[in-house]
Scaffold this motif. Structure first.
Motif, short mmCIF file in Angstrom:
data_model
loop_
_atom_site.label_atom_id
_atom_site.label_comp_id
_atom_site.label_asym_id
_atom_site.label_seq_id
_atom_site.Cartn_x
_atom_site.Cartn_y
_atom_site.Cartn_z
N HIS A 7 0.87 -1.43 0.08
CA HIS A 7 0.02 -0.17 0.25
C HIS A 7 0.08 1.46 0.24
N ARG A 10 2.99 0.61 -4.26
CA ARG A 10 2.24 0.59 -5.39
C ARG A 10 1.36 1.45 -4.90
N GLN A 12 -3.31 2.49 -6.69
CA GLN A 12 -4.71 1.72 -6.86
C GLN A 12 -4.56 2.77 -8.47
N TRP A 22 -3.79 -2.72 -6.80
CA TRP A 22 -2.43 -1.94 -7.23
C TRP A 22 -2.52 -2.29 -7.41
N THR A 36 -7.83 -5.37 -0.11
CA THR A 36 -6.24 -4.31 0.57
C THR A 36 -6.30 -4.67 2.02
#
Ligand code: SF4
Ligand code: F3S
Ligand code: ZN
Length: 103
Positions: A7, A10, A12, A22, A36
């Motif tokens: 998170h 990368r 979204q 991602w 997620t």
């Protein structure tokens, strides 16, 4: 193995079945990470199926991914909001394609 810092590392790039994708994504060879809270690296998943069999609340559903070099179906975390953080899927995946953020 899946990058547990995905998170941060990368972006979204898309949504699928109500969850984030991602990147990078370059279909059909590169599919990114789906989800997620329950995240599956589609580029690592080789369709072992243990996560689908063992998840007590049926978080995962098969999705077709024709043309991907590892496997032509993937375990999609379609019901990630149902996850009870038991960590079974993380333990049983033979290629460590799943990350669950149990907080
Ligand atoms: Fe299912 Fe448990 Fe994995 Fe959550 S941690 S997706 S409840 S197997
Ligand atoms: Fe894929 Fe691992 Fe599940 S290989 S099908 S994420 S057990
Ligand atoms: Zn998905």
């Amino acid at each position: 193995a899946i990058d547990p810092q995905f998170h941060e590392n990368r972006d979204q790039v898309d949504e699928h079945n109500g969850h984030v994708v991602w990147g990078p994504v370059d279909e059909p060879e590169e599919l990114g990470i789906h989800g997620t809270h329950v995240a599956v690296d589609f580029d690592i998943c080789l369709a072992d199926g243990a996560c689908l069999e063992d998840c007590p609340v049926d978080v995962f559903e098969w999705v077709e991914t024709p043309g991907h070099p590892e496997s032509e179906e993937k375990a999609d975390p379609a019901n990630e909001t149902q996850c009870i953080d038991c960590m079974l899927c993380v333990d049983v995946c033979p290629v460590d394609a799943i990350d669950v953020d149990a907080g």
